[in-house]
Design an enzyme around this catalytic site. Structure first.
Site, PDB file in Angstrom:
ATOM      1  N   HIS A  42       0.814  -1.210   0.000  1.00 18.39           N
ATOM      2  CA  HIS A  42       0.000   0.000   0.000  1.00 18.39           C
ATOM      3  C   HIS A  42       0.850   1.263   0.000  1.00 18.39           C
ATOM      4  O   HIS A  42       0.529   2.240  -0.676  1.00 18.39           O
ATOM      5  CB  HIS A  42      -0.929  -0.010   1.221  1.00 18.39           C
ATOM      6  CG  HIS A  42      -1.987   1.037   1.189  1.00 18.39           C
ATOM      7  ND1 HIS A  42      -3.023   1.030   0.279  1.00 18.39           N
ATOM      8  CD2 HIS A  42      -2.183   2.136   1.962  1.00 18.39           C
ATOM      9  CE1 HIS A  42      -3.809   2.072   0.492  1.00 18.39           C
ATOM     10  NE2 HIS A  42      -3.320   2.757   1.501  1.00 18.39           N
ATOM     11  N   TYR A  45       4.508   0.349  -3.003  1.00 23.10           N
ATOM     12  CA  TYR A  45       4.319   0.092  -4.444  1.00 23.10           C
ATOM     13  C   TYR A  45       5.373  -0.886  -4.976  1.00 23.10           C
ATOM     14  O   TYR A  45       5.821  -0.774  -6.106  1.00 23.10           O
ATOM     15  CB  TYR A  45       4.371   1.405  -5.227  1.00 23.10           C
ATOM     16  CG  TYR A  45       3.147   2.270  -5.055  1.00 23.10           C
ATOM     17  CD1 TYR A  45       2.197   2.356  -6.062  1.00 23.10           C
ATOM     18  CD2 TYR A  45       2.923   2.989  -3.883  1.00 23.10           C
ATOM     19  CE1 TYR A  45       1.064   3.139  -5.909  1.00 23.10           C
ATOM     20  CE2 TYR A  45       1.794   3.758  -3.722  1.00 23.10           C
ATOM     21  CZ  TYR A  45       0.866   3.840  -4.733  1.00 23.10           C
ATOM     22  OH  TYR A  45      -0.264   4.599  -4.573  1.00 23.10           O
ATOM     23  N   SER A  87      -7.929   4.835  -3.663  1.00 25.61           N
ATOM     24  CA  SER A  87      -8.864   3.765  -3.303  1.00 25.61           C
ATOM     25  C   SER A  87      -8.939   3.606  -1.791  1.00 25.61           C
ATOM     26  O   SER A  87      -8.002   3.937  -1.066  1.00 25.61           O
ATOM     27  CB  SER A  87      -8.414   2.443  -3.925  1.00 25.61           C
ATOM     28  OG  SER A  87      -7.177   2.037  -3.382  1.00 25.61           O
ATOM     29  N   HIS A  88     -10.076   3.107  -1.318  1.00 25.77           N
ATOM     30  CA  HIS A  88     -10.244   2.723   0.086  1.00 25.77           C
ATOM     31  C   HIS A  88     -11.068   1.439   0.113  1.00 25.77           C
ATOM     32  O   HIS A  88     -12.137   1.372   0.724  1.00 25.77           O
ATOM     33  CB  HIS A  88     -10.912   3.843   0.885  1.00 25.77           C
ATOM     34  CG  HIS A  88     -10.153   4.190   2.133  1.00 25.77           C
ATOM     35  ND1 HIS A  88     -10.747   4.481   3.328  1.00 25.77           N
ATOM     36  CD2 HIS A  88      -8.818   4.278   2.375  1.00 25.77           C
ATOM     37  CE1 HIS A  88      -9.832   4.750   4.244  1.00 25.77           C
ATOM     38  NE2 HIS A  88      -8.649   4.628   3.683  1.00 25.77           N
ATOM     39  N   ASN A  89     -10.533   0.417  -0.572  1.00 25.83           N
ATOM     40  CA  ASN A  89     -11.300  -0.794  -0.827  1.00 25.83           C
ATOM     41  C   ASN A  89     -11.459  -1.692   0.396  1.00 25.83           C
ATOM     42  O   ASN A  89     -12.578  -2.019   0.796  1.00 25.83           O
ATOM     43  CB  ASN A  89     -10.638  -1.592  -1.960  1.00 25.83           C
ATOM     44  CG  ASN A  89     -10.523  -0.786  -3.237  1.00 25.83           C
ATOM     45  OD1 ASN A  89     -11.312   0.115  -3.496  1.00 25.83           O
ATOM     46  ND2 ASN A  89      -9.523  -1.109  -4.055  1.00 25.83           N
ATOM     47  N   HIS A  90     -10.341  -2.115   0.972  1.00 21.71           N
ATOM     48  CA  HIS A  90     -10.413  -3.033   2.109  1.00 21.71           C
ATOM     49  C   HIS A  90     -11.176  -2.433   3.292  1.00 21.71           C
ATOM     50  O   HIS A  90     -12.044  -3.102   3.856  1.00 21.71           O
ATOM     51  CB  HIS A  90      -8.999  -3.449   2.543  1.00 21.71           C
ATOM     52  CG  HIS A  90      -8.388  -4.501   1.666  1.00 21.71           C
ATOM     53  ND1 HIS A  90      -8.501  -4.501   0.304  1.00 21.71           N
ATOM     54  CD2 HIS A  90      -7.641  -5.609   1.968  1.00 21.71           C
ATOM     55  CE1 HIS A  90      -7.865  -5.547  -0.204  1.00 21.71           C
ATOM     56  NE2 HIS A  90      -7.325  -6.233   0.783  1.00 21.71           N
ATOM     57  N   ASP A 110      -5.197  15.284   0.389  1.00 25.42           N
ATOM     58  CA  ASP A 110      -4.159  15.238  -0.649  1.00 25.42           C
ATOM     59  C   ASP A 110      -4.217  16.476  -1.537  1.00 25.42           C
ATOM     60  O   ASP A 110      -3.181  16.956  -2.012  1.00 25.42           O
ATOM     61  CB  ASP A 110      -4.326  13.984  -1.516  1.00 25.42           C
ATOM     62  CG  ASP A 110      -3.779  12.733  -0.850  1.00 25.42           C
ATOM     63  OD1 ASP A 110      -2.952  12.867   0.070  1.00 25.42           O
ATOM     64  OD2 ASP A 110      -4.172  11.626  -1.247  1.00 25.42           O
ATOM     65  N   GLN A 307      -7.444  10.306  11.502  1.00 26.77           N
ATOM     66  CA  GLN A 307      -7.690  11.228  10.394  1.00 26.77           C
ATOM     67  C   GLN A 307      -7.483  12.700  10.784  1.00 26.77           C
ATOM     68  O   GLN A 307      -7.300  13.031  11.954  1.00 26.77           O
ATOM     69  CB  GLN A 307      -9.122  11.031   9.891  1.00 26.77           C
ATOM     70  CG  GLN A 307      -9.380   9.638   9.343  1.00 26.77           C
ATOM     71  CD  GLN A 307      -8.639   9.376   8.056  1.00 26.77           C
ATOM     72  OE1 GLN A 307      -9.031   9.846   6.998  1.00 26.77           O
ATOM     73  NE2 GLN A 307      -7.557   8.617   8.134  1.00 26.77           N
ATOM     74  N   ASP A 488      -5.060   7.881 -12.157  1.00 23.78           N
ATOM     75  CA  ASP A 488      -5.562   6.511 -12.250  1.00 23.78           C
ATOM     76  C   ASP A 488      -5.632   5.823 -10.905  1.00 23.78           C
ATOM     77  O   ASP A 488      -4.823   6.066 -10.011  1.00 23.78           O
ATOM     78  CB  ASP A 488      -4.698   5.681 -13.208  1.00 23.78           C
ATOM     79  CG  ASP A 488      -3.237   5.633 -12.792  1.00 23.78           C
ATOM     80  OD1 ASP A 488      -2.939   5.187 -11.671  1.00 23.78           O
ATOM     81  OD2 ASP A 488      -2.373   6.051 -13.582  1.00 23.78           O
ATOM     82  N   ASN A 526      -2.980   5.737  -7.857  1.00 29.90           N
ATOM     83  CA  ASN A 526      -2.983   4.778  -6.763  1.00 29.90           C
ATOM     84  C   ASN A 526      -3.018   3.364  -7.340  1.00 29.90           C
ATOM     85  O   ASN A 526      -3.668   3.128  -8.358  1.00 29.90           O
ATOM     86  CB  ASN A 526      -4.228   5.048  -5.900  1.00 29.90           C
ATOM     87  CG  ASN A 526      -4.536   3.940  -4.913  1.00 29.90           C
ATOM     88  OD1 ASN A 526      -5.538   3.268  -5.051  1.00 29.90           O
ATOM     89  ND2 ASN A 526      -3.701   3.758  -3.919  1.00 29.90           N
TER      90      ASN A 526
END
Length: 730
Positions: A42, A45, A87-90, A110, A307, A488, A526
């Site tokens: 994460h 990369y 992304s914030h998938n998990h 960001d 946060q 992207d 990302n």
């Protein structure tokens, strides 16, 4: 070192040996955790950066490319646009509301970290089938989380896309894009320059939420993932709003040397990355960090992903200005350390050194190139005979069924929960090809879109990503804007599987070629690997966020039919591109076929000519033809304009293929008949076919060859609007 310790933080034995060699000794527990989080996929990369460097990142308009918190593009008149997708998938798969909300919060930070004021949000969402009860829970939670955070911060969510497919059942995708506006001479970067300058912690307090979030996002989702809810951050949008305004006010002073959001890996990433970029070191004392929980140890403080926090490098003589501004906004501003000249990240606790590692070694994870193997489905799909599928007995029934497909139906249920008009700059709202935002004080507008198609990329990742880029390009052009650049979000399964890594490598190769051809460089983005569960991986899903510029928003167009009597035409040639289509997938329940054929040179030429016609004021509406083909594009334009259509279509194709083909490089346009000759002259040899007229009667009537088309648009609109709400209630 106990094997379990380095494995627990996500490191391999070989990586552990690298760390010992770098340090010249064994790392202590805190140092091992720092490497574990920074060398996670994460943050590091490590399975993607060997290929990402091949993407085109420079261009006439690019002010900032990859490597910073967000990309920046020059739009003229002293202004620039800052944008990025993340992304914030998990986290969203485990805790949908907070996962999505904090994804929004992170991407907003960001953008304003770079000195820009955020003005818009977009999202790309992927879920399983709405017939599944857990999918309904995840869907409602994610949409509420995006709305809850964005609405409270006061940033409009102006566009997006939502797709439902069983392949995303256990691995939903939540990709959020933020766009900001700024003066091009006021760019701020994440650099720790100036030995002796002060390192400030500003914003919210540090807690135990988000612990190990970066490492959590660097593994497959399993049945045990539900137990990792502590890895999901908890957001406070009202605190974010205060932090945003305080930072933008601070940027008006000359106190700031560098600034970085405390995102993934929190205080660890923000310190080592700012130092690594500048070639300096940083020394901080964790005892000085504001905490909201008792008894937090140094590992928890350094790895927390709480946060609404920022790291600011401040000129030593300007410290009072920082204290004054953040006190005004009711936020913490604490000097926790200083910039050094030795290249080390040095962590102290009450003045005692507890960790000391080279900042560059932390920030620069090792790079890997994995084994690749072409998935068998690619050849199988290419050999599929589309003419083997039966023709519908009733085209009208087929159209009604297609419009009930949640992937094609109205997304108003989603975007009406978002405040898309706050700040009063939204010119073209959600529900069109692209959204358009005015730049106050000018005639200019910023066009924004976000697009993806996992099915295309599953059946052919190289050509699939080019088709996604082509759709984004058409969407920007369709409102009258010139495409400038992309960001992207690259979502894949586990890179250790050769078939998955093949998908990733081919996606990058295809993206490189398309970006170069369309002259839309990559400004950043990302990569999200490990979107995989025991039941398998997601489709390879590259998400493309694209921006464009229009010099005069008065010349913008949208998809809605405007005037009775306007001619309806299709720009571009329609072929039998049914492979990989929504028609094949939804109506015939087949995921196969060759992806639509894309001629990059012809596609750009068609778009350039359409843009020229829009600038000349010749079109009253323009709608790109993509998912669902001509039939869906026509219906959407009719419904948006509350108009009907009289059709007369002649084609050599099968009628269902003409209606639902997804051949790229096509638009449905309407115009006054008196403009026909001028349009022909501009389009030159590009195929251009008049297929009907706009009517005031709210029906679609006519023929395609000898087959009758009769659609009551009141009923069609009901199906279109209610498809998703009805699926949620069933």
């Amino acid at each position: 070192m106990n094997k379990h310790l380095y494995e627990e933080v996500g490191l391999t034995y070989d990586e552990y040996k690298m760390i010992v060699e770098i340090l010249g000794r064994e790392p202590n527990e805190l140092e091992l955790n720092l490497f574990g989080v920074m060398w996670s996929e994460h943050c590091g990369y490590k399975n993607s950066k060997a290929f990402l460097k091949n993407l085109p990142t420079k261009g006439e308009h690019i002010l900032q490319g990859p490597g910073e918190n967000a990309g920046i593009v020059d739009i003229g008149d002293g202004y620039a646009v800052c944008f990025k997708v993340e992304s914030h998938n998990h986290p969203s798969a485990v805790e949908p509301y907070e996962g999505a909300a904090t994804g929004v919060g992170g991407i907003i930070r960001d953008i304003f970290t770079m000195g820009a004021r955020p003005i818009a949000l977009l999202d790309s969402l992927k879920f399983g089938s709405l017939s599944d009860s857990r999918t309904k829970y995840l869907f409602e939670g994610v949409v509420a989380g995006i709305a809850g955070y964005g609405n409270c911060v006061g940033i409009p969510t102006v566009g997006g896309e939502t797709t439902f497919d069983p392949v995303y059942k256990n691995n939903i995708l939540v990709n959020v894009m933020c766009v900001g506006i700024m003066k091009k001479d006021k760019i701020f970067k994440g650099i720790a320059q100036g030995v002796g300058n002060s390192v400030f912690y500003v914003g919210h307090t540090t807690g135990r939420d988000g612990m190990g979030g970066a490492t959590f996002a660097s593994t497959d989702l399993t049945a045990e993932s539900e137990e990792k809810r502590s890895a999901v951050q908890v957001g406070d949008p009202f605190m974010e709003k205060l932090l945003l305004e305080a930072c933008l006010e601070l940027f008006q002073t000359d106190a700031v040397v560098g600034i970085q959001d405390m995102g993934a890996a929190g205080l660890t990433s923000s310190t080592c990355e700012t130092a690594a970029r500048a070639g300096t070191g940083i020394e901080i004392d964790v005892a000085l960090v504001p905490k909201r929980e008792e008894g937090m140890n140094p590992i928890e403080v350094m790895l927390s992903e709480s946060q609404e926090r920022m790291l600011v490098i401040v000129k030593k003589e300007k410290e009072e200005e920082v204290y004054k501004i953040f006190e005004k906004w009711g936020l913490h501003a604490v000097k926790i350390g200083k910039v050094t000249d030795d290249g080390m990240l040095r962590v102290l606790e009450n003045g005692k050194v507890i960790a000391e590692v080279p900042a560059k070694a932390l920030a620069h994870a090792p790079a890997y190139v994995r084994e690749v193997k072409e998935p068998a489905i690619i050849k199988e799909a290419e050999n599929f005979d589309i003419y083997s599928i039966p023709q519908p007995n009733d085209l009208n029934e087929a159209i009604c069924k297609m419009i009930s497909n949640p992937n094609l139906a109205s997304k108003e249920y989603i975007y009406r929960q978002y405040d898309h008009m706050v700040r009063t700059d939204t010119v073209i709202r959600p529900g069109h090809d692209a959204s358009l935002l005015r730049i106050k004080g000018t005639k200019k507008g910023i066009a924004v879109t976000i697009d993806s198609n996992g099915r295309y990329c599953y059946l052919n990742p190289y050509e699939g990503v080019q088709l996604v880029l082509a759709e984004s390009y058409r969407n920007i052009v369709a409102v009258g804007a010139k495409p400038l650049a992309i960001t992207d979000g690259l979502n894949f399964g586990n890179p250790h599987y050769p078939e998955i890594y093949y998908q990733f490598v081919k996606t990058i190769e295809g993206m490189k070629v398309a970006c170069e051809h369309f002259e839309t460089p990559v400004t950043g983005g990302n990569v999200s690997f490990y979107n995989q569960s025991e039941e398998g991986a997601i489709y390879p899903t590259p998400v493309i966020g694209m921006i464009g510029i229009i010099d005069d928003i008065e010349k913008a167009v949208d998809i809605s039919f405007k005037n009775e009597g306007d001619l309806i035409a299709v720009v571009g040639k329609t072929s039998d591109d049914i492979g990989a289509s929504e028609y094949l997938s939804f109506y015939h329940r087949i995921v196969s076929g060759r992806v639509p054929k894309l001629d990059l040179k012809l596609h750009k030429r068609v778009c350039d000519k359409v843009l020229e016609c829009i600038k000349e004021g010749l079109f009253n509406s323009v709608h790109d033809i993509s998912d669902g083909g001509f039939a869906i594009a026509l219906i959407e334009s009719a419904i948006k304009g509350s108009k009907g259509a009289e059709l007369q279509i002649k084609t050599k194709l099968r009628e269902d293929f003409y209606l639902f083909s997804e051949t790229p490089g096509r638009f449905v346009v309407t115009f006054k008949e008196e403009n026909l000759r001028k349009i022909h002259d501009i389009l030159d040899d590009i195929e251009f076919t008049v297929v009907g007229r706009v009517t005031d009667e709210y029906i679609i009537n006519g023929k395609i060859n000898d087959k009758d088309i009769h659609l009551d648009l009141k009923e069609i609109e009901r199906i279109y609007q209610e498809a998703i709400p009805c699926a949620l209630k069933s």
